[in-house]
Scaffold this motif. Sequence first.
Motif, short mmCIF file in Angstrom:
data_model
loop_
_atom_site.label_atom_id
_atom_site.label_comp_id
_atom_site.label_asym_id
_atom_site.label_seq_id
_atom_site.Cartn_x
_atom_site.Cartn_y
_atom_site.Cartn_z
N ARG A 195 0.84 -1.19 0.00
CA ARG A 195 0.00 0.00 0.00
C ARG A 195 0.89 1.26 0.00
O ARG A 195 2.10 1.19 0.16
CB ARG A 195 -0.92 0.02 1.22
N GLY A 196 0.22 2.40 -0.12
CA GLY A 196 0.93 3.66 -0.07
C GLY A 196 1.20 4.09 1.36
O GLY A 196 0.67 3.52 2.32
N PRO A 197 2.03 5.15 1.55
CA PRO A 197 2.39 5.59 2.90
C PRO A 197 1.20 6.00 3.76
O PRO A 197 1.26 5.90 5.00
CB PRO A 197 3.33 6.78 2.65
N ASP A 198 0.11 6.44 3.14
CA ASP A 198 -1.05 6.86 3.93
C ASP A 198 -1.66 5.69 4.70
O ASP A 198 -2.38 5.92 5.69
CB ASP A 198 -2.11 7.48 3.02
N ARG A 199 -1.40 4.48 4.26
CA ARG A 199 -1.91 3.32 5.00
C ARG A 199 -1.32 3.28 6.40
O ARG A 199 -1.96 2.78 7.34
CB ARG A 199 -1.56 2.03 4.24
N ALA A 200 -0.12 3.80 6.58
CA ALA A 200 0.53 3.78 7.89
C ALA A 200 -0.22 4.64 8.90
O ALA A 200 -0.16 4.38 10.12
CB ALA A 200 1.98 4.26 7.77
N LEU A 201 -0.95 5.65 8.42
CA LEU A 201 -1.66 6.54 9.34
C LEU A 201 -2.82 5.83 10.02
O LEU A 201 -3.33 6.31 11.04
CB LEU A 201 -2.19 7.76 8.57
N GLN A 202 -3.26 4.69 9.49
CA GLN A 202 -4.37 3.95 10.06
C GLN A 202 -3.91 2.89 11.07
O GLN A 202 -4.73 2.23 11.68
CB GLN A 202 -5.17 3.27 8.95
#
Length: 500
Positions: A273-280
């Motif tokens: 996934r993209g880096p924004d997945r880490a925010l979840q």
Amino acid sequence: MYVTSPRLFAGRLFHGALRPGLLGLACMAALAACATSGGLEPRAKPLDGNALSAGKSLGNASLSAAQFPASDWWKGLGDAQLDALIAEALQGNPSLDAADARLRQARAQANLSDAARKPSLGASAQYSGVQLPETLAGPELGGSYLGSTVLMLDFSYKLDLWGGDKAKWLAAVGQAKAAEVDAQAARLTLSSGIARAYVGLAQAYAAREVAENEQKRSTHLFELSRQRVAAGLDNQLQQRQAESMVASANLQAEAAKQQIEAAGNALAALLGRGPDRALQIQRPAMLKAAAPAVPGVLPSELLGHRPDVVAARWRVEAAAHGIKAAKAAFKPSVNLTALVGLASSGLSDLFSSDALLGFGGPAISLPIFDGGRLRSQLDSRDAEYDLAVANYNQSLVGALRQVTDAVQGARSLDQQLAAANRARDAAQAALQLAQTRYKAGLGTQIDVLNAQRPLLQLEQQIAALQSQRLATAVDLDVALGGGLVLESPSSTLADTSVTP
């Protein structure tokens, strides 16, 4: 056309009169061909796993009736979010797609090798026509159109007298089996990578918490020092020292924040996934690591559980069959061919008995002089076998080393954690004593804050040790095979001889 082929008449001529001579020539050529491969043999020998002792290094207490890891070994860490992340990654990932593609490619190659061993039958239909000018062919043939129609069945089959074609097929099967194990190993690599990144994320959060507590402590100490300097009770030295502690705490907090972001980005990438997945991804729960224990059947049973070892064994098998195929190439080969069809100048009499066309028989071929091509090919197959054995031996030695490193590392870290916990208990007692003295008017707030600093340092050290201990738990599960169910070759060293 096939009906006028001189090979047909040659076949009739030699069928009876020269058949014994051909058989004798084939036997003599077979003996001569076998002799040309002499002196070429592989050099390497696979290691015996039981000969690699590791009991003393592992320690008798570590060898137990423990089972090999389960296929969902990561659940032993006790975090539902980690379980969900690994399940998400195993559903679809570029690294897994690449491994699966290599597996399909290897299986297709094995099917091609298998198809080459079987008879082939083909059908064809052809119509052709010609008109020659009278100026070239004369009035007998020229000036008229001549057409022909041919229906044909073509059969061919190569007799595998020496097992060379079967050896090629088995070599391709061995490579496909190795690719199948590699595909399973890719899933183990992915799940263990996520587990390690998750452990790193947990450590980063713990380091940030300690850094934030140190920020509060050092800021409070700085304010007290500034007040005491203003009251003339201290000089600038204490204030500057306190100010340096605040800056150091800010540095630690920022470094911990960067570690959290890096670990989150690593997890997102492993998930595909993209880096924004880490925010979840939330802060990991309290992870736990079991006491180190390995099955008492090591090292022999380890051979069937480690994907790298099993894949290396399949490649040894494939290379051994490659040697058999190369040796079989020195011997005569026999091909059976048959051609049956109908040929006519017109469609009206195409299916009459006069239109029947047939040709076929055995064909024997043998190498006599090839400029050393077959010997070079066999020498190359021997080298491939030696390389496969060397890789197998190295993977076996490396597997035992990884198990031993994980067990020894876990034992050492458990002892370090026990010592660090004792030190933390002592620091906690010292802090409580300082707080009691402060409440009784026998000490100052500075004494309390100074007593808190060793405690925070020990908590940071314990967080790092716990992270290392969790990492060794992951390493041990992976070193023991990660719960994969693997199909191993029947033997480590395949027979490379060629038997009629």
